[in-house]
Design a protein around this motif. Structure first.
Motif, PDB file in Angstrom:
ATOM      1  N   ARG A  18      15.397  16.258  40.205  1.00 25.24           N
ATOM      2  CA  ARG A  18      15.590  15.981  38.704  1.00 25.24           C
ATOM      3  C   ARG A  18      16.159  17.166  37.876  1.00 25.24           C
ATOM      4  O   ARG A  18      17.067  16.633  37.090  1.00 25.24           O
ATOM      5  CB  ARG A  18      14.131  15.816  38.246  1.00 25.24           C
ATOM      6  CG  ARG A  18      13.294  14.410  38.708  1.00 25.24           C
ATOM      7  CD  ARG A  18      12.417  14.320  37.931  1.00 25.24           C
ATOM      8  NE  ARG A  18      11.036  15.020  38.610  1.00 25.24           N
ATOM      9  CZ  ARG A  18       9.966  15.492  37.905  1.00 25.24           C
ATOM     10  NH1 ARG A  18       9.877  15.150  36.617  1.00 25.24           N
ATOM     11  NH2 ARG A  18       9.352  16.218  38.361  1.00 25.24           N
ATOM     12  N   GLU A  19      15.983  18.284  38.313  1.00 19.97           N
ATOM     13  CA  GLU A  19      16.842  19.538  37.683  1.00 19.97           C
ATOM     14  C   GLU A  19      18.538  19.401  38.028  1.00 19.97           C
ATOM     15  O   GLU A  19      19.125  19.523  37.232  1.00 19.97           O
ATOM     16  CB  GLU A  19      16.187  20.705  38.080  1.00 19.97           C
ATOM     17  CG  GLU A  19      14.893  21.047  37.461  1.00 19.97           C
ATOM     18  CD  GLU A  19      14.165  22.038  38.225  1.00 19.97           C
ATOM     19  OE1 GLU A  19      14.873  22.831  39.230  1.00 19.97           O
ATOM     20  OE2 GLU A  19      12.979  22.454  37.707  1.00 19.97           O
ATOM     21  N   ALA A  20      18.671  19.033  39.345  1.00 21.04           N
ATOM     22  CA  ALA A  20      19.758  19.031  39.645  1.00 21.04           C
ATOM     23  C   ALA A  20      20.634  17.686  38.924  1.00 21.04           C
ATOM     24  O   ALA A  20      21.973  17.942  38.945  1.00 21.04           O
ATOM     25  CB  ALA A  20      20.071  18.897  41.237  1.00 21.04           C
ATOM     26  N   ILE A  21      19.779  16.628  38.917  1.00 23.77           N
ATOM     27  CA  ILE A  21      20.583  15.568  38.451  1.00 23.77           C
ATOM     28  C   ILE A  21      21.003  15.845  36.691  1.00 23.77           C
ATOM     29  O   ILE A  21      22.194  15.429  36.394  1.00 23.77           O
ATOM     30  CB  ILE A  21      19.880  14.350  38.236  1.00 23.77           C
ATOM     31  CG1 ILE A  21      19.709  13.703  39.819  1.00 23.77           C
ATOM     32  CG2 ILE A  21      20.166  13.328  37.269  1.00 23.77           C
ATOM     33  CD1 ILE A  21      18.669  12.713  40.001  1.00 23.77           C
ATOM     34  N   VAL A  22      19.995  16.438  36.067  1.00 20.08           N
ATOM     35  CA  VAL A  22      20.255  16.716  34.513  1.00 20.08           C
ATOM     36  C   VAL A  22      21.390  17.640  34.651  1.00 20.08           C
ATOM     37  O   VAL A  22      22.266  17.576  33.753  1.00 20.08           O
ATOM     38  CB  VAL A  22      19.051  17.422  33.832  1.00 20.08           C
ATOM     39  CG1 VAL A  22      19.496  17.912  32.630  1.00 20.08           C
ATOM     40  CG2 VAL A  22      17.979  16.094  33.803  1.00 20.08           C
ATOM     41  N   GLU A  23      21.536  18.524  35.429  1.00 23.01           N
ATOM     42  CA  GLU A  23      22.877  19.608  35.528  1.00 23.01           C
ATOM     43  C   GLU A  23      24.153  18.919  35.656  1.00 23.01           C
ATOM     44  O   GLU A  23      25.068  19.295  34.856  1.00 23.01           O
ATOM     45  CB  GLU A  23      22.459  20.830  36.605  1.00 23.01           C
ATOM     46  CG  GLU A  23      21.367  21.757  36.075  1.00 23.01           C
ATOM     47  CD  GLU A  23      21.181  22.461  37.400  1.00 23.01           C
ATOM     48  OE1 GLU A  23      21.837  22.564  38.691  1.00 23.01           O
ATOM     49  OE2 GLU A  23      20.209  23.363  37.503  1.00 23.01           O
ATOM     50  N   HIS A  24      23.886  18.077  36.775  1.00 23.37           N
ATOM     51  CA  HIS A  24      25.322  17.128  36.891  1.00 23.37           C
ATOM     52  C   HIS A  24      25.617  16.230  35.785  1.00 23.37           C
ATOM     53  O   HIS A  24      26.742  16.234  35.354  1.00 23.37           O
ATOM     54  CB  HIS A  24      24.875  16.322  38.045  1.00 23.37           C
ATOM     55  CG  HIS A  24      25.976  15.433  38.464  1.00 23.37           C
ATOM     56  ND1 HIS A  24      27.354  16.031  39.199  1.00 23.37           N
ATOM     57  CD2 HIS A  24      26.148  14.124  38.745  1.00 23.37           C
ATOM     58  CE1 HIS A  24      28.138  14.734  39.277  1.00 23.37           C
ATOM     59  NE2 HIS A  24      27.267  13.856  39.184  1.00 23.37           N
ATOM     60  N   LEU A  25      24.804  15.753  35.310  1.00 23.49           N
ATOM     61  CA  LEU A  25      25.103  14.597  34.249  1.00 23.49           C
ATOM     62  C   LEU A  25      25.143  15.262  33.009  1.00 23.49           C
ATOM     63  O   LEU A  25      26.061  14.772  32.305  1.00 23.49           O
ATOM     64  CB  LEU A  25      23.769  13.703  34.088  1.00 23.49           C
ATOM     65  CG  LEU A  25      23.438  12.951  35.158  1.00 23.49           C
ATOM     66  CD1 LEU A  25      22.213  11.908  34.551  1.00 23.49           C
ATOM     67  CD2 LEU A  25      24.516  11.884  35.326  1.00 23.49           C
ATOM     68  N   SER A  26      24.605  16.346  32.658  1.00 24.89           N
ATOM     69  CA  SER A  26      25.020  16.993  31.360  1.00 24.89           C
ATOM     70  C   SER A  26      26.610  17.553  31.421  1.00 24.89           C
ATOM     71  O   SER A  26      27.370  17.585  30.436  1.00 24.89           O
ATOM     72  CB  SER A  26      24.180  18.352  31.065  1.00 24.89           C
ATOM     73  OG  SER A  26      23.874  19.243  32.117  1.00 24.89           O
ATOM     74  N   ALA A  27      26.837  18.055  32.586  1.00 26.88           N
ATOM     75  CA  ALA A  27      28.341  18.641  32.929  1.00 26.88           C
ATOM     76  C   ALA A  27      29.409  17.781  32.916  1.00 26.88           C
ATOM     77  O   ALA A  27      30.390  17.813  32.041  1.00 26.88           O
ATOM     78  CB  ALA A  27      28.372  19.610  34.076  1.00 26.88           C
ATOM     79  N   ILE A  28      29.172  16.336  33.371  1.00 25.07           N
ATOM     80  CA  ILE A  28      30.312  15.493  33.476  1.00 25.07           C
ATOM     81  C   ILE A  28      30.080  14.113  32.857  1.00 25.07           C
ATOM     82  O   ILE A  28      31.155  13.509  32.518  1.00 25.07           O
ATOM     83  CB  ILE A  28      30.471  15.071  35.130  1.00 25.07           C
ATOM     84  CG1 ILE A  28      29.196  14.315  35.439  1.00 25.07           C
ATOM     85  CG2 ILE A  28      30.600  16.017  36.048  1.00 25.07           C
ATOM     86  CD1 ILE A  28      29.595  13.598  37.195  1.00 25.07           C
ATOM     87  N   ARG A  29      28.879  13.894  32.246  1.00 25.05           N
ATOM     88  CA  ARG A  29      28.781  12.660  31.509  1.00 25.05           C
ATOM     89  C   ARG A  29      28.075  12.878  30.048  1.00 25.05           C
ATOM     90  O   ARG A  29      27.966  12.093  29.489  1.00 25.05           O
ATOM     91  CB  ARG A  29      27.572  11.444  32.344  1.00 25.05           C
ATOM     92  CG  ARG A  29      27.982  11.520  33.541  1.00 25.05           C
ATOM     93  CD  ARG A  29      29.256  10.430  33.976  1.00 25.05           C
ATOM     94  NE  ARG A  29      28.991   9.225  33.060  1.00 25.05           N
ATOM     95  CZ  ARG A  29      29.784   8.851  31.999  1.00 25.05           C
ATOM     96  NH1 ARG A  29      30.636   9.491  31.319  1.00 25.05           N
ATOM     97  NH2 ARG A  29      29.495   7.655  31.546  1.00 25.05           N
ATOM     98  N   GLY A  30      27.916  14.200  29.628  1.00 20.67           N
ATOM     99  CA  GLY A  30      27.340  14.521  28.346  1.00 20.67           C
ATOM    100  C   GLY A  30      25.958  13.754  28.040  1.00 20.67           C
ATOM    101  O   GLY A  30      25.551  13.752  26.999  1.00 20.67           O
ATOM    102  N   VAL A  31      25.184  13.673  29.165  1.00 17.63           N
ATOM    103  CA  VAL A  31      23.956  13.252  29.093  1.00 17.63           C
ATOM    104  C   VAL A  31      23.004  14.465  28.510  1.00 17.63           C
ATOM    105  O   VAL A  31      23.128  15.378  28.961  1.00 17.63           O
ATOM    106  CB  VAL A  31      23.207  12.733  30.424  1.00 17.63           C
ATOM    107  CG1 VAL A  31      21.659  12.401  30.360  1.00 17.63           C
ATOM    108  CG2 VAL A  31      23.818  11.175  30.654  1.00 17.63           C
TER     109      VAL A  31
END
Length: 333
Positions: A18-31
Motif C-alpha cells: 500500500r505504501e509503494a502504491i501511494v508513492e508510485h501514484l503520487s509521483a506519476i498520477r498526482g494521486v
C-alpha cells in the motif's frame, strides 16, 4: 520477505504494498492519499462490485451514470449490484454531464484519463463539472484508471482523484493490465468515509490477494523495477500502436476513421458507413484469426458501428499484412 508476511495479513492488504502504491501514484498520477486509504483486491471488477454494493446500499439511490459508449463489464457489474444504468454521452472531451437525462446519480463510473473504448481524455472543464455534480448529488465517482501508465504522445494527465476536494472519488487501478492478468492484483484508493465499510466487507467476504504476491510486488515497485519496466513497455507499445494505426490508415482509411492512438492498448475506429453491421464484420474477421471487438456492443442507446483493435500483441512487421486482410474482409461486407 518476513515470516509474518505469510500470515493472513490485514484485510486491506500488506502495508508495504500500500505504501509503494501511494508513492508510485503520487509521483506519476498526482494521486493524493495516505497508504491506509488503499485496499488491495484481486481485480478491478472486484473493486467495482464491492464499491457499487456499498454505495448503492448506503445512499439509497440506485441510479448509476456510465459513459456512452462505455465498458460493458462495468455496466453488467453495476446492474448485478442493483443499479439502474443511465448512459451519459461521451465525446472527444470525455463524459458530458450537461447532456445527462434522468434523475441524479448515486454512483458514476468513468475512465477519464483514457476513455474506454474511444481513447478520449476528459478535459479539465469536464472534470470540474463532474466533481461538482457528484458533490451536490452525493454520488460516489468510480475512476477506473485501467491503462493510464501507457501514454505515447505526452506525460499522463493527472488523476481525477488528485483534484477532488470533497472526497467523492474512489480511484481504481490494476497491475494485471501492466504486468500480466495472472498475477491478479488490483487496488482502490478510497475516501476515508468509505474505508471502514470496505475493509470490513473484504474481511467478511474473504476477498484477498496472497500475501507473498503482495510482498514481492511491493519490492518490485520500491526497487524501481516497475518504472523501468513501464519505460520499456511504453517504447514497445508505442511502436506497435504506430504501426497498427499507419497500416490501417493506409489500407482501410477509405472505410474507417481512426482515433489518435496516443495511449493505451486499444485503438478505436469508426465505419464511415453508419449502416455497417460491425458484429457481422467481427465474425468474418474472427474466421481469419483477427479478433477486434464491435464498437456497437459498448452502447446502451443507439449504437455507432466501428471496430476496437487490441495492439498489445500486434507486431509491427505484421501490421501491413493484417491490415490488408482486414481491408479485404471489409470490401466484401
Amino acid at each position: 520477505m518476513r515470516v509474518l508476511e505469510l500470515g493472513y495479513g490485514e484485510a486491506g492488504g500488506v502495508a508495504n504494498l500500500r505504501e509503494a502504491i501511494v508513492e508510485h501514484l503520487s509521483a506519476i498520477r498526482g494521486v493524493i492519499a495516505h497508504p491506509d486509504q488503499v485496499v488491495i483486491l484481486p481485480s478491478t471488477r472486484t473493486a467495482i462490485d464491492l464499491l457499487a454494493f456499498l454505495q448503492l446500499r448506503a445512499s439509497g439511490n440506485s441510479v448509476a451514470w456510465v459513459e456512452e459508449p462505455g465498458y460493458a463489464s462495468a455496466k453488467a457489474l453495476l446492474t448485478t449490484a442493483g443499479a439502474r444504468i443511465v448512459p451519459v454521452p461521451c465525446d472527444e472531451a470525455g463524459i458530458d454531464v450537461t447532456r445527462a437525462e434522468g434523475p441524479p446519480p448515486g454512483l458514476i463510473y468513468v475512465t477519464p484519463s483514457h476513455q474506454y473504448p474511444t481513447g478520449a481524455t476528459m478535459s479539465l472543464q469536464r472534470r470540474l463539472a463532474l466533481l461538482e455534480l457528484a458533490h451536490k448529488s452525493g454520488a460516489l465517482i468510480l475512476e477506473d484508471d485501467y491503462d493510464s501508465d501507457f501514454q505515447y504522445g505526452s506525460r499522463p494527465i493527472a488523476a481525477l482523484q488528485g483534484i477532488d476536494r470533497h472526497a467523492t472519488v474512489a480511484y481504481l487501478g490494476t497491475f494485471s493490465k501492466i504486468l500480466a492478468p495472472g498475477i491478479r492484483v488490483a487496488y482502490a484508493v478510497l475516501p476515508r468515509w468509505l474505508l471502514p465499510q470496505a475493509v470490513e466487507t473484504l474481511r467478511l467476504r474473504g476477498i484477498a490477494v496472497p500475501v507473498h504476491i503482495q510482498a514481492a510486488l511491493a519490492d518490485f515497485i520500491r526497487d524501481g523495477r516497475l518504472r523501468a519496466y513501464l519505460r520499456q513497455r511504453n517504447t514497445r507499445y508505442a511502436e506497435r500502436m504506430h504501426a497498427t494505426r499507419e497500416a490501417l490508415s493506409n489500407r482501410c482509411g477509405h472505410l474507417l476513421s481512426l482515433e489518435s492512438g496516443s495511449g493505451g492498448l486499444q485503438l478505436a475506429s469508426w465505419f464511415h458507413d453508419q449502416s455497417t453491421d460491425d458484429t457481422a464484420v467481427v465474425r468474418k474477421l474472427h474466421e481469419k484469426g483477427i479478433a477486434p471487438q464491435a464498437m456497437s456492443r459498448f452502447f446502451e442507446g443507439r449504437p455507432r458501428p466501428g471496430l476496437l483493435f487490441g495492439i498489445a500483441r500486434s507486431l509491427p512487421e505484421n501490421a501491413e499484412k493484417l491490415a490488408q486482410t482486414i481491408a479485404d474482409v471489409l470490401a466484401r461486407e
